[in-house]
Design an enzyme around this catalytic site. Structure first.
Site, short mmCIF file in Angstrom:
data_model
loop_
_atom_site.label_atom_id
_atom_site.label_comp_id
_atom_site.label_asym_id
_atom_site.label_seq_id
_atom_site.Cartn_x
_atom_site.Cartn_y
_atom_site.Cartn_z
N ASP A 181 0.87 -1.17 0.00
CA ASP A 181 0.00 0.00 0.00
C ASP A 181 0.91 1.22 0.00
O ASP A 181 1.73 1.39 0.91
CB ASP A 181 -0.84 -0.04 1.28
CG ASP A 181 -2.17 0.65 1.14
OD1 ASP A 181 -2.21 1.72 0.51
OD2 ASP A 181 -3.16 0.12 1.68
N ASP A 192 -2.90 4.64 -2.35
CA ASP A 192 -3.86 5.29 -1.46
C ASP A 192 -4.31 6.64 -2.03
O ASP A 192 -3.47 7.44 -2.45
CB ASP A 192 -3.16 5.51 -0.11
CG ASP A 192 -4.12 5.98 0.97
OD1 ASP A 192 -5.05 5.23 1.30
OD2 ASP A 192 -3.94 7.11 1.48
N GLU A 217 -6.73 3.74 -5.44
CA GLU A 217 -7.92 4.06 -4.65
C GLU A 217 -8.37 5.45 -5.07
O GLU A 217 -7.63 6.42 -4.95
CB GLU A 217 -7.59 4.06 -3.16
CG GLU A 217 -8.86 4.25 -2.33
CD GLU A 217 -8.60 4.75 -0.91
OE1 GLU A 217 -9.41 4.45 -0.04
OE2 GLU A 217 -7.61 5.47 -0.68
N HIS A 234 -10.92 -2.07 5.00
CA HIS A 234 -10.65 -1.64 6.38
C HIS A 234 -11.31 -0.30 6.70
O HIS A 234 -11.20 0.17 7.82
CB HIS A 234 -9.14 -1.54 6.58
CG HIS A 234 -8.53 -0.51 5.68
ND1 HIS A 234 -8.45 -0.68 4.31
CD2 HIS A 234 -8.01 0.70 5.94
CE1 HIS A 234 -7.91 0.38 3.79
NE2 HIS A 234 -7.62 1.25 4.74
N ASP A 235 -11.93 0.34 5.72
CA ASP A 235 -12.60 1.62 5.95
C ASP A 235 -14.12 1.49 5.96
O ASP A 235 -14.83 2.50 6.07
CB ASP A 235 -12.24 2.62 4.83
CG ASP A 235 -10.77 3.00 4.85
OD1 ASP A 235 -10.16 3.01 5.94
OD2 ASP A 235 -10.23 3.30 3.77
#
Ligand code: NOJ
Length: 561
Positions: free
Chosen positions: A98, A199, A255, A329-330
């Protein structure tokens, strides 16, 4: 390996902090991941995405990087990272890192140098502006609440932070900064990683006018000045030339925050040489009342279908490629959000998986999804750890006047911590995640929902996922087929088909807790006389020549050659 090998692959997201502790530490670590590679291989996934494990003050769980070239001691060492790569590769698993390059932690040496000396070359690595009449430079809001500028007395100027105050945005206009980032990414490729998840990458190019937004709607918060910004495609093309083109067989997924389909086509159309695929989030905002995440609303199924079908069809037309996901995870757990985790956990989990995995794009599984993990339903504010959730609680109680109970109900549905509870490995204390005390409580249901019991039951959600993953590899139609949608106004069913010449795959999913029927004649599809049921998640699901009948949260995948 074909150039676009990832079209028939499935990617598994690991949130290392909550995946597996190798000893008695509160957080998971790299050795813990290594100890579970056999499990991941058994599941059948192809690629592992690790959320950030670099050195970080962990204010935003690693998305605040203070050193791109080292591993946070809580996760282990660089030697552990190399061992993880070697062990994963020996099992045929790829590993992607990431990369967070929209911002760094304010503890990063670049930022510290900038604070120390305005004339240092690092000053311009960040975005600094003067205040206006005692106010911040613009009224843009931070994604984690409050204004997005912070005054630094050391420099006499404000720096931009679209996220937490300790996450300072990098200035991509600066050529030297861009070169530093590219060489850091090449360093990771050389170490052996197989690609990157980037990200909030569509936020890196800011409109240089720095104007106020209107703040009159939930989204008029400044984002139009930096989302899919003026130079974003140039930067990604440059990154692709400088980094991605240096190694074959890698994969890149961006993302994309609040993006558009038109931009995502450009990001992923192979002719553009930017990225392989993108995450977009519009389909996960269908339970935001008036665009506000911190609200309670049953999700709007018709809107969900419209967004999914628009993205699928338009990305297909533009030769773009989606990363397919319900969870990360969000996000709260999809099973609790779109399914019925109490009455139909197996059917809802497998139906959601089927709906996603048979679409056009590359599916992602978020850790624990494959065993049916749910939201933990925390009842104490002290159980939460996430900076965004705690900020939101404060906002709801002090500025919006919500009662403690109301704010807690909203957090129980919307908090990012819903997905961050320890991976449930077995029924021992703390779900077998650590021998010590975990950094965040495990969900109370770990004695029933855990990997050990899933592996022991040949009818578990785990084995359904295993079959689904195999189908994508076995049937080219799932990886490459053209997609078409039907019954977009139907209040219970999601119906789509995939096509390669006369071969058809029909996917019918019941998103409701009621039985449901679909007349096949309504589809105008030339199915053969006796199409084969490739997959079904309930023994009461039926198909005849005329109809498909589905049990609550039932689904069927029908193959006609
Ligand atoms: C998106 C990440 O997924 C999220 O966890 C993080 O807080 C923000 N980007 C900021 O890096």
């Amino acid at each position: 390996m074909t150039q676009q090998w990832w079209k028939s692959s499935v990617i598994y997201q690991i949130y290392p902090k909550s995946f597996k502790a190798s000893g008695d530490t509160p957080t998971g670590d790299l050795q813990g991941i290594i100890s579970k590679l056999d499990y991941l291989q058994k599941l059948g996934v192809d690629v592992l995405w690790l959320t950030p494990v670099y050195t970080s003050p962990q204010r935003d769980n690693g998305y605040d990087i203070s050193d791109y070239y080292s591993i946070d001691p809580s996760y282990g060492t660089m030697a552990d990272m190399q061992e993880l790569l070697a062990q994963a590769h020996s099992r045929g698993l790829k590993v992607i890192m990431d990369i967070v390059v929209n911002h760094t932690s304010t503890e990063h040496q670049w930022f510290q140098e900038a604070l120390r000396d305005r004339n240092s070359p690092f000053y311009d690595y960040y975005i600094w502006k003067d205040g206006v009449n005692g106010n911040p430079p613009t009224n843009w809001l931070s994604k984690f609440g409050g204004n997005s500028w912070q005054f630094a007395p050391e420099t006499g100027q404000h720096y931009l932070h679209l996220f937490d105050v300790t996450q300072a945005d990098l200035n991509w206009e600066n050529r030297q900064l861009r070169n530093e980032i590219y060489s850091m990414m090449r360093w990771w490729l050389d170490l052996g990683v197989d690609g990157f998840r980037l990200d909030v990458i569509n936020l890196i190019s800011k409109e240089q006018t720095f104007l106020d937004d209107t703040l009159d709607t939930a989204t008029a918060d400044g984002r139009k000045y930096y989302t899919d910004g003026p130079k974003i495609h140039d930067y990604l093309k440059e990154m692709s030339r400088e980094v991605f083109s240096r190694k074959t067989g890698i994969i890149t997924v961006g993302e994309m925050s609040s993006t558009s389909i038109a931009n995502c086509i450009r990001y992923t159309n192979p002719a553009e040489h930017e990225l392989d695929m993108v995450f977009s989030f519009h389909h996960l905002k269908v339970d935001y009342a008036d665009g506000n995440k911190w609200s309670i609303m049953h999700y709007d199924f018709l809107q969900l279908k419209k967004i999914i079908s628009d993205w699928q069809l338009q990305m297909q037309d533009g030769d773009g490629w989606n990363a397919l996901f319900w969870s990360n995870h969000d996000q709260p757990r999809a099973l609790s959000r779109f399914g019925d985790d109490k009455n139909y956990p197996y059917q809802s989990a497998t139906m959601l998986a089927t709906a996603l995995h048979c679409m056009r794009g590359t599916p992602y599984i978020y850790q624990g999804e494959e065993i049916g993990m749910t939201n933990p339903q925390f009842s104490n504010l002290e159980d939460y750890r996430d900076v965004e959730s705690i900020n939101a609680y404060n906002l709801m109680s002090s500025e919006w006047g919500y009662s403690h109970t109301q704010a807690m109900e909203i957090l129980a549905q919307k908090s990012r911590d819903n997905a961050r509870t320890p991976m449930q490995w077995d029924d021992s204390q703390h779900a077998g995640f650590t021998n010590g005390t975990p950094w965040i409580k495990a969900a109370d249901n770990y004695q029933q929902i855990n990997v050990a019991s899933a592996l022991a039951d040949s009818n578990s959600i785990f084995y359904y996922y295993q079959s689904l993953i195999q189908l994508r590899k076995k049937y080219q139609i799932i990886a490459d087929g053209e997609i078409r949608f039907y019954q977009l106004k139907h209040s219970q069913l999601l119906v789509y088909s995939r096509h390669i010449q006369s071969e058809i795959l029909l996917v019918v999913c019941n998103f409701s807790a009621e039985n449901c029927e679909l007349e096949l004649s309504s589809l105008d599809l030339a199915l053969t006389q006796a199409p084969k049921v490739m997959l079904s998640n309930d023994s009461n699901n039926m198909i005849t020549q005329e109809v498909v009948q589905l049990a609550p949260f039932g689904c069927m995948v029908i193959h006609s050659i």
